[in-house]
Scaffold this active site. Structure first.
Site, short mmCIF file in Angstrom:
data_model
loop_
_atom_site.label_atom_id
_atom_site.label_comp_id
_atom_site.label_asym_id
_atom_site.label_seq_id
_atom_site.Cartn_x
_atom_site.Cartn_y
_atom_site.Cartn_z
N ASN A 33 9.31 -33.57 106.69
CA ASN A 33 8.41 -33.79 105.55
C ASN A 33 8.85 -35.07 104.86
OD1 ASN A 33 6.99 -33.73 103.15
ND2 ASN A 33 7.98 -31.88 102.36
N TRP A 34 8.09 -36.14 105.06
CA TRP A 34 8.51 -37.44 104.51
C TRP A 34 8.22 -37.56 103.01
CZ3 TRP A 34 8.13 -42.47 107.89
CH2 TRP A 34 8.95 -42.32 109.00
N LYS A 35 7.49 -36.58 102.47
CA LYS A 35 7.15 -36.62 101.04
C LYS A 35 6.53 -37.98 100.69
CE LYS A 35 10.64 -33.12 100.30
NZ LYS A 35 11.63 -32.49 99.44
N HIS B 167 4.17 -26.24 99.09
CA HIS B 167 5.53 -26.75 98.90
C HIS B 167 5.91 -26.60 97.42
CE1 HIS B 167 8.94 -29.44 98.61
NE2 HIS B 167 9.05 -29.34 99.92
N GLU C 8 7.35 -28.47 95.46
CA GLU C 8 7.04 -29.65 94.63
C GLU C 8 5.57 -29.66 94.22
OE1 GLU C 8 8.76 -32.57 97.27
OE2 GLU C 8 10.75 -31.74 96.83
N GLU D 141 11.99 -22.09 101.71
CA GLU D 141 12.71 -23.21 101.11
C GLU D 141 13.16 -22.84 99.70
OE1 GLU D 141 11.52 -27.15 103.09
OE2 GLU D 141 10.11 -26.79 101.48
N GLY E 227 16.78 -31.08 98.45
CA GLY E 227 17.24 -32.39 97.99
C GLY E 227 18.54 -32.36 97.21
N SER F 214 17.91 -29.12 102.35
CA SER F 214 19.17 -29.79 102.67
C SER F 214 19.66 -29.55 104.09
CB SER F 214 20.26 -29.42 101.65
OG SER F 214 19.91 -29.88 100.36
N GLY G 187 13.42 -32.50 104.79
CA GLY G 187 12.95 -33.57 103.92
C GLY G 187 13.73 -34.85 104.16
N GLY G 188 14.70 -35.12 103.30
CA GLY G 188 15.45 -36.38 103.31
C GLY G 188 15.97 -36.79 104.69
P1 PGA Z 1 15.33 -31.70 101.83
O1 PGA Z 1 13.80 -31.24 101.57
O2 PGA Z 1 15.58 -31.53 103.31
O3 PGA Z 1 15.37 -33.14 101.38
O4 PGA Z 1 16.19 -30.80 101.01
C1 PGA Z 1 13.26 -30.15 102.26
C2 PGA Z 1 11.82 -29.97 101.88
O5 PGA Z 1 11.49 -30.09 100.69
O6 PGA Z 1 10.97 -29.70 102.76
#
Ligand code: PGA
Length: 252
Positions: free
Chosen positions: A12-14, A99, A101, A169, A175, A214, A235-236
């Protein structure tokens, strides 16, 4: 049961990436060997501005391209929004919905997430439905209860292994570099599995349940080995080919 489910690792590149990021995406696609692709499905969900570019770049590779959100409606007067049909038209084969977010930044409720999942299905895309507790909820001993509630309300009737992926998640792990222990992940994933089987029968055994929060090369093998963990939502660490491919090595 679990071992019959082919795992999925999705990035997930956000809100990261511009057209020149195609080079990094190409490093990812070229790094996934056919031997690896036979063991694990892989997907990258770039921002919508890059969906089409990446979908074209993924032709002839084993990498799928997904999207990060969609509107509940198919079309209409919704300035700035994108429908599942538009994302599918641009080449997305899956759409992340719910998600944390989105839930936090846009006030998305379980009912909205449920509608978005149905919108994804209506455009023949897979709904990747996210659930997860906050730190306060976990500290209050309510993680299983919160996740079960989100699952019940966010996953529409008619979910099956072809149209739906669940992503657990924990909000406090996203993050932050923090992860639950494998035992904590096992507890939640086993609870999710049993809720899915209660509601959807055998289809619930086959649905993929991803862990997200993470995930990185150094912890992927341990987390992916947990019972009822059928892959990861990353994510990251999905932004750099080296890290993303390092996570995939958990399945090599
Ligand atoms: P992260 O994000 O790997 O940067 O913790 C995961 C996500 O929100 O899908």
């Amino acid at each position: 049961m679990t071992h019959t489910v082919k795992p999925l690792v999705a990035g997930n590149w956000k809100m990261n990436g511009v057209r020149s990021s195609l080079a990094e995406f190409a490093n990812i696609t070229s790094g996934v060997s056919s031997a690896l692709a036979s063991k694990v499905d892989t997907m990258i969900c770039p921002p919508a501005t890059l969906t089409y570019l990446f979908a074209v770049g993924a032709v002839g590779t084993s990498i799928a391209v997904g999207a990060q959100d969609c509107h509940t409606a198919d079309k209409g007067a919704h300035t700035g929004d994108l429908s599942a049909g538009m994302l599918a038209d641009a080449g997305a084969t899956a759409i992340i919905v719910g998600h944390s977010e989105r839930r936090a930044d846009h006030g998305e409720t379980d009912a909205v997430v449920n509608s978005k999942a149905k919108a994804a299905w209506a455009s023949n895309t897979i709904a990747v439905i996210c659930v997860g507790e906050t730190e306060a909820e976990r500290k209050a001993g309510k993680a299983v209860e919160i996740v079960a509630g989100q699952l019940a309300e966010s996953v529409p009737d008619g979910a099956d292994a072809q149209n739906t992926v669940i992503a657990y998640e924990p909000v406090w792990a996203i993050g932050t570099g923090l992860t639950p222990t494998p035992a904590d992940v096992a507890e939640i994933h086993t609870a999710i599995r049993s809720k899915l089987v209660d509601r959807f029968g055998d289809a619930g055994n086959k649905m993929r349940i991803l862990y997200g929060g993470s995930v990185k090369p150094s912890n992927a093998a341990e987390l992916m080995a947990v019972e009822n963990v059928n892959g990861a939502l990353v994510g990251g660490a999905s932004l750099k080919a080296e890290d993303f491919l390092g996570i995939l090595k958990a399945y090599a």
